[in-house]
Design an enzyme around this catalytic site. Structure first.
Site, PDB file in Angstrom:
ATOM      1  CB  CYS A  35      -0.943  -0.148   1.467  1.00 25.99           C
ATOM      2  SG  CYS A  35      -1.877   1.280   1.412  1.00 25.99           S
ATOM      3  N   GLY A  36       0.485   2.232  -0.712  1.00 19.73           N
ATOM      4  CA  GLY A  36       0.886   3.549  -0.358  1.00 19.73           C
ATOM      5  C   GLY A  36       1.594   4.107   0.963  1.00 19.73           C
TER       6      GLY A  36
END
Length: 184
Positions: A35-36
């Site tokens: 995930c970012g």
């Protein structure tokens, strides 16, 4: 009701009663490895290392409900967290946080504190708002967790104090932790 009434599985499959954390300030986080926001593991570990000796603990719960960003097994998640970010805070078995299959713990947490909205000044916050609103213009309604790295700060009595969306800065969370640990 409080989180102390729930039992969950550790990342290595052991049943853990959250009453084990009674008397501690707890930060519960739904996590993902692809995930970012995944670099928040490093910030969370740093936060944990600063306050763990003051009755503070972070509990990480991997979740694969957001764009398949946590597809790995519990074993691989644990290895990734330890080797990549040096995570030493307790990690738990992968869970669902929304919907019919939601973990009872997360159903409870979201019933206590609704979605707070993303910080649109955060570079990922604006993008998340665009993505989620294009899928459902009413996405911001309700209590569901909207993305990985949503956090819940739990008081020493097991009650939910505040919910932080993933775009909330760690410094804001730390300010609240310090204030509570200092009795203010």
């Amino acid at each position: 009701m409080s989180i102390h009434e729930f039992t969950v599985k550790s990342i290595d499959g052991k049943e853990i009663s959250l009453s084990d954390y009674a008397g501690k300030l707890v930060l519960i986080v739904n996590t993902a490895s692809k995930c970012g926001f995944t670099p928040q593991y490093e910030e969370l570990e740093s936060l944990y290392s600063r306050y763990r000796d003051r009755d503070f603990v972070i509990l990480g719960f991997p979740c694969n409900q957001f764009l398949n960003q946590e597809p790995e097994s519990n074993e691989k998640i644990q290895e990734f967290c330890r080797l990549t970010y040096g995570v030493s805070f307790p990690m738990f078995a992968k869970v669902e946080v929304n919907g019919a299959g939601a973990s009872p713990l997360f159903a409870y947490l979201t019933s206590q504190k609704p979605f707070q909205g993303f910080d649109l000044k955060h570079p990922i916050g604006k993008k998340l708002d665009e993505i989620l609103s294009s899928e459902n213009e009413n996405y911001a309604e309700g209590n569901d967790i909207k993305w990985n790295f949503t956090k819940f700060l739990i008081g020493k009595n097991g009650e939910v104090i505040v919910r932080y969306e993933p775009t909330t800065g760690i410094s804001e969370i730390e300010d609240n932790i310090k204030r509570i640990l200092n009795g203010k």
